[in-house]
Design a protein around this motif. Structure first.
Motif, PDB file in Angstrom:
ATOM      1  N   VAL A   1      53.350 -18.345  30.652  1.00 54.79           N
ATOM      2  CA  VAL A   1      52.736 -18.401  29.541  1.00 54.79           C
ATOM      3  C   VAL A   1      51.655 -18.294  28.792  1.00 54.79           C
ATOM      4  O   VAL A   1      51.311 -17.390  29.293  1.00 54.79           O
ATOM      5  N   GLU A   2      52.132 -18.036  26.952  1.00 56.86           N
ATOM      6  CA  GLU A   2      50.918 -17.452  26.392  1.00 56.86           C
ATOM      7  C   GLU A   2      50.277 -18.840  25.398  1.00 56.86           C
ATOM      8  O   GLU A   2      51.049 -19.062  25.076  1.00 56.86           O
ATOM      9  N   ALA A   3      49.123 -18.518  24.755  1.00 54.44           N
ATOM     10  CA  ALA A   3      48.778 -19.250  23.374  1.00 54.44           C
ATOM     11  C   ALA A   3      47.367 -18.536  23.174  1.00 54.44           C
ATOM     12  O   ALA A   3      46.648 -16.823  23.768  1.00 54.44           O
TER      13      ALA A   3
ATOM     14  N   TYR B   1      47.053 -23.996  16.792  1.00 52.23           N
ATOM     15  CA  TYR B   1      47.389 -23.173  18.009  1.00 52.23           C
ATOM     16  C   TYR B   1      49.166 -22.811  18.947  1.00 52.23           C
ATOM     17  O   TYR B   1      49.850 -24.179  18.497  1.00 52.23           O
ATOM     18  N   GLU B   2      49.532 -21.908  18.849  1.00 51.86           N
ATOM     19  CA  GLU B   2      51.159 -21.499  19.132  1.00 51.86           C
ATOM     20  C   GLU B   2      50.820 -21.676  20.537  1.00 51.86           C
ATOM     21  O   GLU B   2      50.538 -20.185  21.546  1.00 51.86           O
ATOM     22  N   VAL B   3      51.421 -22.006  21.247  1.00 55.61           N
ATOM     23  CA  VAL B   3      51.942 -22.191  23.424  1.00 55.61           C
ATOM     24  C   VAL B   3      53.635 -21.796  22.790  1.00 55.61           C
ATOM     25  O   VAL B   3      54.320 -22.684  22.505  1.00 55.61           O
TER      26      VAL B   3
ATOM     27  N   ALA C   1      58.352 -22.573  21.861  1.00 55.20           N
ATOM     28  CA  ALA C   1      57.284 -21.680  21.562  1.00 55.20           C
ATOM     29  C   ALA C   1      56.774 -23.761  21.207  1.00 55.20           C
ATOM     30  O   ALA C   1      58.072 -24.322  20.349  1.00 55.20           O
TER      31      ALA C   1
ATOM     32  N   MET D   1      45.798 -26.210  26.482  1.00 52.19           N
ATOM     33  CA  MET D   1      46.444 -24.785  25.924  1.00 52.19           C
ATOM     34  C   MET D   1      47.157 -24.699  27.088  1.00 52.19           C
ATOM     35  O   MET D   1      48.444 -23.419  27.248  1.00 52.19           O
ATOM     36  N   GLY D   2      47.393 -24.342  28.619  1.00 52.22           N
ATOM     37  CA  GLY D   2      47.878 -23.893  29.724  1.00 52.22           C
ATOM     38  C   GLY D   2      48.113 -25.217  30.705  1.00 52.22           C
ATOM     39  O   GLY D   2      49.637 -24.524  31.471  1.00 52.22           O
TER      40      GLY D   2
ATOM     41  N   CYS E   1      50.046 -28.835  27.077  1.00 53.10           N
ATOM     42  CA  CYS E   1      51.113 -27.784  25.786  1.00 53.10           C
ATOM     43  C   CYS E   1      52.640 -27.715  26.666  1.00 53.10           C
ATOM     44  O   CYS E   1      53.597 -28.159  26.402  1.00 53.10           O
ATOM     45  N   PRO E   2      52.412 -26.205  27.357  1.00 51.57           N
ATOM     46  CA  PRO E   2      53.793 -26.343  28.231  1.00 51.57           C
ATOM     47  C   PRO E   2      54.066 -27.095  29.029  1.00 51.57           C
ATOM     48  O   PRO E   2      55.684 -27.284  28.432  1.00 51.57           O
TER      49      PRO E   2
ATOM     50  N   TYR F   1      48.219 -23.463  36.328  1.00 46.31           N
ATOM     51  CA  TYR F   1      47.034 -23.360  36.190  1.00 46.31           C
ATOM     52  C   TYR F   1      46.082 -23.355  37.231  1.00 46.31           C
ATOM     53  O   TYR F   1      45.388 -21.474  36.274  1.00 46.31           O
TER      54      TYR F   1
END
Length: 152
Positions: free
Chosen positions: A43-45, A53-55, A78, A95-96, A99-100, A134
């Protein structure tokens, strides 16, 4: 003060990247042995714009028979999220984890579809507990920070 209300909106979910490799075809396809399957997730944000934000969630699926790759699939799914007026301490979990969890079902479907279109039985990714993932990452980062502080 209505303009300071918390905002969390999905702008878009999209497949950012997909690769499929079958480096040992066609010979490997004639093998009768069951392949081993290795699945890695990441996972990246990142911030795309102010409050946006892009996750991305990436899955890498590699199957092998002995030491030869049958296929290697990597898909990065994404989402673009508008997130505004949230306390800073809530941004990491949003975001962790949140969003995922939204992006992951799309990733699962695209991975299974890509593998099936390549001529293989689909590989269905298991459900993921992004909260546990996370929390584990946070614990590892805290241990790394504490370890580097005591080494000095």
């Amino acid at each position: 003060m209505a303009d300071q209300d918390p905002v969390f909106q999905i702008q878009r979910v999209y497949m950012k990247e997909a690769t499929l490799e079958q480096p040992n075809s066609p010979a490997i396809l004639l093998e009768q042995e069951q392949p081993t399957v290795d699945i890695q997730l990441g996972v990246e944000a990142q911030q795309a714009a102010d409050g946006v934000y892009e996750v991305a969630v990436t899955a890498t699926v590699q199957t092998k028979i002995q030491d030869k790759t049958v296929f290697l699939v990597e898909v990065k799914q994404a989402g673009i999220f508008e997130i505004r007026h949230l306390p800073e301490d809530q941004m990491g979990p949003i975001m962790g984890i949140a969003c995922p969890q939204i992006v992951y079902p799309y990733l699962r479907g695209n991975v299974a579809d890509l593998i099936q279109r390549a001529g293989f039985p689909p590989v269905h990714l298991a459900e993921i507990n992004f909260q546990a993932m996370y929390e584990q990452q946070q614990a590892q980062q805290a241990a790394a920070v504490n370890g580097s502080n005591t080494a000095q």
